[in-house]
Design a protein around this motif. Structure first.
Motif, PDB file in Angstrom:
ATOM      1  N   ILE A 238      68.258  61.612 172.610  1.00 27.16           N
ATOM      2  CA  ILE A 238      68.037  62.403 173.821  1.00 27.16           C
ATOM      3  C   ILE A 238      68.571  61.631 175.026  1.00 27.16           C
ATOM      4  CG2 ILE A 238      66.306  63.488 175.304  1.00 27.16           C
ATOM      5  CD1 ILE A 238      64.524  63.775 172.861  1.00 27.16           C
ATOM      6  N   ASP A 242      68.697  64.965 179.779  1.00 26.63           N
ATOM      7  CA  ASP A 242      67.942  65.917 178.958  1.00 26.63           C
ATOM      8  C   ASP A 242      66.460  65.558 178.916  1.00 26.63           C
ATOM      9  OD1 ASP A 242      70.059  67.563 178.381  1.00 26.63           O
ATOM     10  OD2 ASP A 242      70.534  66.624 176.459  1.00 26.63           O
ATOM     11  N   LYS A 245      64.911  67.109 181.806  1.00 36.68           N
ATOM     12  CA  LYS A 245      64.724  68.546 181.581  1.00 36.68           C
ATOM     13  C   LYS A 245      63.506  68.802 180.693  1.00 36.68           C
ATOM     14  CE  LYS A 245      69.624  69.631 182.138  1.00 36.68           C
ATOM     15  NZ  LYS A 245      70.880  70.039 181.466  1.00 36.68           N
ATOM     16  N   LEU A 246      63.290  67.916 179.713  1.00 42.01           N
ATOM     17  CA  LEU A 246      62.095  68.016 178.872  1.00 42.01           C
ATOM     18  C   LEU A 246      60.832  67.934 179.724  1.00 42.01           C
ATOM     19  CD1 LEU A 246      60.380  67.744 176.231  1.00 42.01           C
ATOM     20  CD2 LEU A 246      60.947  65.311 176.267  1.00 42.01           C
ATOM     21  N   ASP A 345      64.724  66.925 168.656  1.00 45.82           N
ATOM     22  CA  ASP A 345      66.148  67.253 168.559  1.00 45.82           C
ATOM     23  C   ASP A 345      66.758  66.600 167.325  1.00 45.82           C
ATOM     24  OD1 ASP A 345      66.459  64.547 169.209  1.00 45.82           O
ATOM     25  OD2 ASP A 345      68.131  64.922 170.579  1.00 45.82           O
ATOM     26  N   ILE A 373      65.964  71.443 168.841  1.00 43.70           N
ATOM     27  CA  ILE A 373      66.981  71.547 169.890  1.00 43.70           C
ATOM     28  C   ILE A 373      68.292  70.952 169.387  1.00 43.70           C
ATOM     29  CG2 ILE A 373      67.598  70.910 172.253  1.00 43.70           C
ATOM     30  CD1 ILE A 373      64.653  70.694 172.876  1.00 43.70           C
ATOM     31  N   PHE A 409      68.832  71.689 176.106  1.00 41.80           N
ATOM     32  CA  PHE A 409      67.610  71.523 176.891  1.00 41.80           C
ATOM     33  C   PHE A 409      67.514  72.517 178.044  1.00 41.80           C
ATOM     34  CE2 PHE A 409      67.476  67.760 174.381  1.00 41.80           C
ATOM     35  CZ  PHE A 409      66.136  67.405 174.301  1.00 41.80           C
ATOM     36  N   LEU A 412      65.624  75.146 176.521  1.00 41.21           N
ATOM     37  CA  LEU A 412      64.213  74.748 176.419  1.00 41.21           C
ATOM     38  C   LEU A 412      63.455  75.169 177.671  1.00 41.21           C
ATOM     39  CD1 LEU A 412      61.997  73.174 174.875  1.00 41.21           C
ATOM     40  CD2 LEU A 412      62.717  71.144 176.128  1.00 41.21           C
TER      41      LEU A 412
END
Length: 501
Positions: A238, A242, A245-246, A345, A373, A409, A412
């Motif tokens: 990751i 990203d 973004k999580l 992911d 993901i 993401f 997501l």
């Protein structure tokens, strides 16, 4: 016509209810109560033509008519793009809550002509239009185009989604690129295609319903009592961007919940791992239920999360969660709904199995959502991909409700809407617009006891609706050899549902 439902204990054509009393929808009930900034990004390139541009103008005007345009509800803007972008000088207009002004500006919209630079237009909307959005308002962008962009669109679209803008892309004709439309919207369900400009009217209701249902989920504030857990991947695959973004995705869900002892409580576990050292810094219990005392405490815990790096030890994480965090000692409550969201992911690359701890968690009547993901691992592929079978081992059933496979993401962030449909439950009286008829067998074979069961069932259905002229109405028909209307369509408040039967 409005949605007309018929609930029958036993269906009979002898119904005496007059279904002609069913009502047609008035106003914008689907998006009622939602404060929104709605922007139309309209292709004005030379491929469109004046005739088609006029059809697009009319469609936008008709679509806007479905909403409550005002300073306190929906404000509207139209931005036209070619290789230039404008929301001024008759080529578009900035956000406005004046219904008459919006209608006039749409009628007088001028056609620009030029090339197709959608990426530049998306950046313009973010920086010059939605930058003026009201803080409390949802942000919606509807992109209409009949061609392929001549500049890069992916980052511009991603930046809008990262700002929690709900984007719909409408491709018109045969020259559009389906992949590009999905990059703009983020999710395939937010992509609409029509054969030509005349066919735009065919997507109106579907787009309206999708927009309103998405906003309804995204704007709920839930006071339901539940224990909500996040078990999230923090492995090396990751990226830093990203990972941010999580965290944005997690906070976007928490923002929709009331947090506290009499509402939702939250636990968070992040994991990466190393087969030789499955605990320590590789599994980080960020927050336990007993420490999620306020929304500020939960948001602060998410903001403080640091990326771990390492392998993808999903089984170890599930086992740790079950033994150490999903317990009464850690604040888990046995008398409330339990929901667990697992995000990864990658494919498991540590020794511990996944199925057993997932089964133990589900055995505590927990609903588990599993999110993969990136892309599904192909044959012999073990890195930078998720394993669909592992997601199914983790998740509750049915899989089409609890398993999410998404590309990136950005998606997501958008998928919070689908998950919020469960995490942020509907109110006791949902505001569906419906006429509902119960046709009830009252013959001698039923018997008093079974008839009481049937009455209670009817009441339980009615109890889940908001009742009124702009919401649900009910009628009850009893029949033996003949039929009679016991309750006719009438406007009943929620408190008066007891008069059904």
């Amino acid at each position: 016509m409005r949605w007309f439902s018929l609930f029958c204990a036993i269906f009979s054509t002898a119904s005496s209810v007059d279904v002609r009393a069913a009502r047609t929808r008035r106003g914008a009930a689907g998006c009622a109560g939602v404060q929104m900034e709605m922007v139309f990004l309209a292709d004005g390139s030379s491929s469109v033509s004046q005739v088609s541009f006029d059809l697009m103008k009319k469609w936008i005007a008709d679509f806007v008519d479905k909403f409550d345009v005002s300073q306190t509800a929906t404000r509207v803007s139209v931005v036209q793009f070619t290789d230039n972008v404008s929301d001024r000088n008759g080529f578009g207009f900035p956000l406005s809550g004046q219904a008459a002004r919006v209608k006039s500006d749409l009628a007088n919209l001028r056609y620009m002509t030029g090339n197709t630079h959608a990426g530049n237009a998306l950046r313009y909307v973010k920086n010059n239009v939605l930058s003026r959005a009201r803080k409390s308002a949802s942000k919606v962008l509807i992109v209409l185009t009949d061609g392929v962009s001549q500049d890069e669109i992916e980052k511009a679209a991603s930046d809008l989604i990262g700002d929690k803008v709900l984007v719909f892309s409408v491709g018109i004709g045969n020259s559009v690129d389906a992949n590009e439309l999905e990059k703009i919207a983020g999710l395939p369900e937010y992509v609409f295609k029509t054969a030509n400009y005349n066919a735009l009217t065919g997507i109106t209701d579907t787009l309206y319903n999708k927009l309103c249902s998405s906003l309804k989920s995204d704007n709920c504030i839930s006071s339901v009592k539940q224990d909500l857990s996040f078990i999230v991947d923090s492995s090396s695959s990751i990226t830093i961007s990203d990972y941010q973004k999580l965290k944005t995705w997690m906070k976007s869900i928490i923002e929709k919940l009331e947090i506290g002892d009499n509402a939702s409580r939250v636990s968070i576990l992040q994991f990466s791992g190393q087969s030789a050292r499955p605990q320590g810094r590789w599994i980080n219990p960020v927050l336990t239920f007993d420490r999620s005392t306020s929304k500020e405490a939960v948001i602060g815990a998410i903001d403080g999360m640091k990326k771990l790096n390492g392998d993808t030890c999903i089984g170890e994480a599930l086992d740790y969660f079950y033994r150490n965090m999903f317990t009464s000692q850690a604040g888990q409550r046995s008398d409330v709904e339990q929901r667990v969201i697992v995000m990864t992911d990658g494919k498991r690359n540590c020794p511990a199995e996944i199925a057993k701890p997932a089964e133990l968690i589900r055995a505590q009547e927990a609903e588990i959502y599993a999110i993969g993901i990136g892309h599904q691992c192909g044959y012999g592929e073990n890195h930078n991909c998720y394993d669909r079978q592992e997601l199914h081992e983790i998740a509750s059933k049915p899989a089409d409700k609890y398993v999410f496979e998404i590309n990136n993401f950005d998606q997501l962030i958008l998928k919070r809407i689908g998950i919020l449909g469960d995490v942020c439950q509907e109110a006791e009286c949902p505001d569906i617009f419906a006429d509902i008829v119960f046709v009830v067998d009252s013959s001698g074979s039923i018997g008093p006891k079974r008839f009481d069961y049937m009455k209670n069932w009817v009441k339980s259905i009615a109890a889940s609706f908001k009742v009124g002229e702009n919401f649900a109405r009910f009628s009850v028909v009893q029949y033996t050899k003949t039929a009679k209307t016991v309750v006719d369509f009438q406007t009943l408040g929620c408190k008066n549902r007891r008069y059904l039967l």
